[in-house]
Scaffold this active site. Structure first.
Site, short mmCIF file in Angstrom:
data_model
loop_
_atom_site.label_atom_id
_atom_site.label_comp_id
_atom_site.label_asym_id
_atom_site.label_seq_id
_atom_site.Cartn_x
_atom_site.Cartn_y
_atom_site.Cartn_z
N ARG A 1 10.12 5.92 4.90
CA ARG A 1 10.38 7.36 4.96
C ARG A 1 10.81 7.79 6.36
O ARG A 1 11.61 8.72 6.52
CB ARG A 1 9.15 8.14 4.51
CG ARG A 1 8.90 8.02 3.00
CD ARG A 1 7.88 9.02 2.53
NE ARG A 1 6.53 8.61 2.88
CZ ARG A 1 5.50 9.46 2.94
NH1 ARG A 1 5.68 10.75 2.73
NH2 ARG A 1 4.30 9.01 3.23
N ASP A 30 2.01 5.05 -0.20
CA ASP A 30 1.35 6.27 0.25
C ASP A 30 1.21 7.27 -0.90
O ASP A 30 1.75 7.07 -1.99
CB ASP A 30 2.15 6.92 1.38
CG ASP A 30 2.14 6.08 2.65
OD1 ASP A 30 1.17 5.33 2.86
OD2 ASP A 30 3.11 6.17 3.43
N ARG A 72 0.85 -1.19 0.00
CA ARG A 72 0.00 0.00 0.00
C ARG A 72 0.88 1.25 0.00
O ARG A 72 1.18 1.80 1.06
CB ARG A 72 -0.91 0.01 1.22
CG ARG A 72 -1.85 -1.19 1.31
CD ARG A 72 -2.67 -1.16 2.57
NE ARG A 72 -3.54 -2.31 2.70
CZ ARG A 72 -4.34 -2.54 3.73
NH1 ARG A 72 -4.36 -1.67 4.75
NH2 ARG A 72 -5.10 -3.61 3.78
#
Length: 257
Positions: free
Chosen positions: A207, A52, A50
């Site tokens: 991240r 972002d 998934r």
């Protein structure tokens, strides 16, 4: 019914991530719409991960269940005629019904790109660093991430993960100077890529890892502090989450694909 895998790539700039959501267009939405149009029945797809908002995929895998005997080569061709230009299908192929795009994946690899020195050709897919970084020190810290451990300190609040334990098999910074450099002096045009591979990733994890390693590279977090953050820290102890435009889902591995 037959299960099919789709191998594709996308530029995530114009999407609110992979997963369908009410507040913006997603990659999953445009892929399902195209498949449903071509196959003349409602099709749902399940992706390997998934990503972002704004995050890209060099290689994404998704599966769907359809009628047997679909001409995969023709479907791939027609999908590329129908999909937006920022999504490209490279293959469609039949797989065993037990194979699952998300749960059967054995590893996923992400790349995060940063560069030093202003460059208009890199800004869309790489994060510009306005300060010097100690990459040797950052790699020493990154090596501590390898192995199976709890990565809750890098998990965004509100995630639906049943566990925050992941098994990392590689985490390193490497130079990746490209031909898009506008500098004659290599020192001015430093380009770097963070490569990280694991069996699974948490929401916003890559991240957050990159942001924390950059704090190490700036000398704002010591190696001992970094280890403590990984071992027992919380998300507020780790570094900031870096921009999504420089992050790519690079590869997804399966045991029999």
């Amino acid at each position: 019914m037959q299960r099919y895998f789709i191998k594709f790539s996308y530029d995530g700039t114009n999407y609110h991530g992979w997963q369908i959501q009410p507040n913006g267009i997603s990659v999953q939405e445009v892929l399902e719409k195209a498949l449903s149009t071509l196959l003349r029945t409602k099709i749902s797809v399940t992706g390997a991960g998934r990503t972002d908002a704004g995050v890209h995929a060099r290689t994404m895998i998704a599966h769907f269940d359809g009628q047997e005997g679909i001409d995969c080569k023709q479907l791939s061709y027609k999908l590329n005629r129908l999909l937006p230009r920022d999504v490209a299908v490279t293959a469609v192929f039949a797989v065993d019904s037990e194979l699952h795009a998300r749960f059967s994946a054995t590893s996923r690899t992400y790349h995060y790109y940063i560069h030093h020195g202003r460059n208009p050709f890199l800004k869309a897919y790489s994060c510009e660093m306005p300060y010097a970084l100690d990459y040797e020190r950052m790699n020493e810290a990154a090596s501590y991430l390898v192995g199976e451990r709890d990565f809750k300190c890098f998990c965004k609040a509100g995630g639906d993960n049943k566990t925050t334990i992941c098994n990392l098999t590689e985490a390193r910074w490497e130079r990746c100077r490209t031909e898009l450099s506008i500098y004659d002096n290599a020192a001015e045009a430093e380009e770097w890529c963070f490569v990280i591979t694991a069996n699974r990733f948490l929401r916003n994890m890559v991240r957050a890892v990159v942001g924390t390693l950059i704090e190490v590279g700036r000398g704002r977090i010591s190696l001992d502090e970094f280890r403590k953050i990984v071992d027992s820290g919380t998300r507020s102890d780790a570094g900031e989450s870096m921009p999504g435009n420089a992050l790519f889902l690079w590869n997804v591995e399966y045991p029999s694909v």
